[in-house]
Design an enzyme around this catalytic site. Structure first.
Site, short mmCIF file in Angstrom:
data_model
loop_
_atom_site.label_atom_id
_atom_site.label_comp_id
_atom_site.label_asym_id
_atom_site.label_seq_id
_atom_site.Cartn_x
_atom_site.Cartn_y
_atom_site.Cartn_z
N GLN A 97 -9.19 19.56 8.56
CA GLN A 97 -7.97 18.88 8.99
C GLN A 97 -8.27 17.41 9.26
O GLN A 97 -9.29 17.08 9.88
CB GLN A 97 -7.42 19.55 10.24
N ASP A 99 -0.32 29.53 6.76
CA ASP A 99 -0.42 28.06 6.77
C ASP A 99 -0.55 27.61 5.32
O ASP A 99 -1.60 27.14 4.88
CB ASP A 99 -1.64 27.65 7.59
N TYR A 154 -3.90 31.93 3.92
CA TYR A 154 -4.16 30.52 3.57
C TYR A 154 -5.06 29.92 4.67
O TYR A 154 -4.73 28.91 5.27
CB TYR A 154 -2.86 29.71 3.47
N CYS A 173 0.85 -1.19 0.00
CA CYS A 173 0.00 0.00 0.00
C CYS A 173 0.88 1.25 0.00
O CYS A 173 1.94 1.26 0.58
CB CYS A 173 -0.88 -0.05 1.24
N CYS A 184 -8.19 -0.37 7.12
CA CYS A 184 -6.97 0.44 7.22
C CYS A 184 -6.71 0.83 8.67
O CYS A 184 -7.61 1.30 9.36
CB CYS A 184 -7.11 1.69 6.36
N CYS A 202 3.41 22.24 6.33
CA CYS A 202 3.33 20.78 6.12
C CYS A 202 4.51 20.32 5.27
O CYS A 202 4.56 19.18 4.84
CB CYS A 202 2.01 20.40 5.47
N CYS A 220 1.43 4.04 4.12
CA CYS A 220 2.32 4.14 5.29
C CYS A 220 3.75 3.80 4.87
O CYS A 220 3.98 2.77 4.25
CB CYS A 220 1.90 3.16 6.37
N GLU A 258 -8.02 33.36 1.62
CA GLU A 258 -8.02 31.98 1.11
C GLU A 258 -8.45 32.01 -0.35
O GLU A 258 -9.32 32.76 -0.74
CB GLU A 258 -8.98 31.15 1.98
N1 SAH Z 1 -5.32 27.05 7.74
C1 SAH Z 1 -6.27 26.10 7.24
C2 SAH Z 1 -5.96 25.55 5.84
C3 SAH Z 1 -4.55 25.21 5.54
S1 SAH Z 1 -4.31 24.30 4.04
C4 SAH Z 1 -6.49 25.00 8.22
O1 SAH Z 1 -5.71 24.83 9.15
O2 SAH Z 1 -7.45 24.26 8.10
C5 SAH Z 1 -3.74 25.54 2.94
C6 SAH Z 1 -4.84 26.37 2.33
O3 SAH Z 1 -4.25 27.32 1.42
C7 SAH Z 1 -5.85 25.60 1.49
O4 SAH Z 1 -7.13 25.87 2.00
C8 SAH Z 1 -5.67 26.15 0.07
O5 SAH Z 1 -6.88 26.23 -0.65
C9 SAH Z 1 -5.13 27.53 0.33
N2 SAH Z 1 -4.33 28.15 -0.74
C10 SAH Z 1 -3.53 27.56 -1.65
N3 SAH Z 1 -2.88 28.47 -2.39
C11 SAH Z 1 -3.26 29.69 -1.94
C12 SAH Z 1 -2.92 31.03 -2.31
N4 SAH Z 1 -2.06 31.29 -3.27
N5 SAH Z 1 -3.50 32.04 -1.62
C13 SAH Z 1 -4.38 31.78 -0.62
N6 SAH Z 1 -4.76 30.54 -0.24
C14 SAH Z 1 -4.20 29.50 -0.89
#
Ligand code: SAH
Length: 463
Positions: free
Chosen positions: A288, A387, A317, A79, A165, A414, A82, A338
């Site tokens: 998340q 983020d 973001y 798989c 899983c 991430c 993991c 966003e």
């Molecule tokens: N902070 C949120 C989401 C993080 S994931 C949480 O913790 O749930 C990263 C996010 O960035 C996603 O929702 C994605 O749609 C957004 N994203 C990607 N590229 C972007 C950009 N250029 N400008 C603004 N948002 C963006």
């Protein structure tokens, strides 16, 4: 020794690669061996040879590493999900901490002393299994023509039949077996990617871990299911079942979900809570995946933001506004940005639902919205939280952030490689990295999340 395809050699595994693979050397030649564990002595067969290194397949373990554990899942090698299940959890955390540390030194340009001073111990899970609140299972047929569901084998689209899983919710198995039984009884075919025939493509299953609510959304190559009622009857008896829907996807595409969703049972959304805030989640919303670790990472972001209630904070973001709403409780005003309009619609709904009034959300690219608002309105920030997705922040966004001169920047990441690249930029512009928190949101996989805090020093700020 000559190193070419099919060469078999014995090697001791001395390191762990970016994706969790074992690394060893024979006569100075490096081998990357998937599923080999640091500390093992193994026999490996070269699959792809380059000048200085090769990718090799694990043939057998001669002396197992003291860090080896028995993988919980019998499919773990086939798989793609993991990469680290055979490594003890303690060692997994050490690997992830080192990955972040090394990137900050190598790419971020920090000294090892500076990183070690800033870094906190990796935060893992008490139970590093069954943590995913979301899973998408493809349907297909096996070699004997039997309908199966499970996961795609690493880098392929052939399905490994596995309804159990070890990373997902316990209910997944019950739900999948009910769907398979229904398909058998009604003679419903699984979708075939090559012929574009067959009905059932995927199922999305989500669980609100805090509320126990379950969502099932079947993705089908059509508009209707035969005898829908029989499926609903079978599924709605499962404790917690709150939403059953169909998503129509008749495209020839790798994108799983279709845009059109029709509710069959219960509500369109399920609810979940993180740290006292309630979120409504629909089949298409981003949420998340590991809520237990998410709560810890958000708490750390909030600690690093060090808010007193008087600050203006930008959350770039922001997704469905999860971090923004956490910040709002401690700030004067929060602004979220966003790119996905539906996520912003959810963010606004979530704010209203939780009775939070001091947040505003904007749809657009962070690297466009922020410079534009800075140029036109001279927007201001005491603290900026970002983020971003795996590719990190766009330089236009970082450049405006620096111009806004927030006291602190909190960066949730991430991908520690792009984080380190952005840290280098911000350090050159007068910010210094003060704190680093490492979080294991995806135990047994090679992924690692982190959050860092950078403080404005301004001393050597370049224009
Ligand atoms: N902070 C949120 C989401 C993080 S994931 C949480 O913790 O749930 C990263 C996010 O960035 C996603 O929702 C994605 O749609 C957004 N994203 C990607 N590229 C972007 C950009 N250029 N400008 C603004 N948002 C963006």
């Amino acid at each position: 020794m000559e190193f070419k395809k099919n060469t078999v050699c014995q090697v001791e595994i001395e390191d762990i690669g970016e994706s969790g693979e074992g690394i060893g050397k024979v006569e100075g030649y490096t081998l990357f061996i998937k599923d080999a564990v640091i500390g093992d002595v193994v026999v490996a067969k070269i699959m792809k040879a380059k000048k200085h290194y090769a990718y090799a397949r694990l043939e057998r373990v001669i002396t197992p590493s003291p860090f080896r554990v028995v993988p919980r899942c019998s499919f773990y090698r086939q798989c793609g999900g993991c990469q680290l299940q055979a490594l003890s959890y303690e060692k997994q955390l050490e690997f992830k901490q080192n990955k972040v540390r090394n990137n900050l030194i190598r790419i971020g340009g920090l000294t090892s002393e500076a990183v070690d001073k800033a870094m906190e111990p990796a935060v893992g899970m008490d139970e590093p299994f069954f943590y995913r609140n979301k899973a998408q299972f493809p349907f297909g047929v096996d070699k004997e023509g039997k309908t199966v569901t499970g996961f795609y084998a690493g880098r392929t689209h052939s399905i490994i039949a596995n309804t159990d899983c070890a990373l997902g919710a316990a209910e997944n198995k019950i739900i999948l077996e009910k769907i398979l039984a229904y398909m058998k009884e009604e003679g419903i075919a699984a979708y075939n990617e090559k012929s574009h025939q067959g009905l059932i493509r995927h199922v999305l299953i989500r669980k609100g871990f805090a509320t126990g609510q379950l969502m099932v959304c079947l993705v089908i190559n059509g508009k209707r299911l035969p005898e829908e009622k029989r499926l609903i009857e079978a599924l709605c008896r499962i404790p917690g079942m709150s939403s059953i829907s169909i998503s129509t996807n008749q495209e020839k595409t790798n994108i799983i979900m279709g845009k059109e969703i029709r509710l069959l049972y219960g509500k369109e959304q399920i609810e979940d809570t993180i740290g006292g805030l309630t979120f409504q989640i629909s089949p298409l919303s981003f949420y998340q995946v590991n809520p237990v670790q998410t709560e810890k990472i958000y708490a750390k972001a909030l600690e690093y933001a060090a808010l007193t209630g008087r600050e203006t904070v930008w959350d770039l973001y922001c997704g469905i506004g999860t971090i923004s709403l956490f910040l709002a409780g401690k700030a004067r005003q929060v602004y979220g940005v966003e790119i996905i309009p539906e996520a912003i619609a959810d963010a606004k709904k979530n704010a209203a639902y939780n009775g939070i009034a001091n947040v505003d959300f904007f749809v657009g690219k962070a690297e466009e919205i922020l410079p534009e608002k800075y140029a036109k309105e001279g927007i201001y920030a005491d603290v900026i939280v970002v983020d971003p997705p795996r590719k990190g922040c766009d330089e236009a966004c970082l450049c405006t952030m620096v111009k806004m001169e927030p006291k602190r920047i909190v960066y949730v990441s991430c991908n520690s490689a792009t984080l380190a690249r952005d840290v280098k930029y911000l350090r050159e512009q007068g910010y210094e990295m003060e704190r680093v928190g490492v979080f294991d949101n995806f135990p047994n996989t090679g992924h690692v999340e982190c959050v860092i805090m950078m403080q404005y020093c301004g001393k050597e700020k370049k224009k």
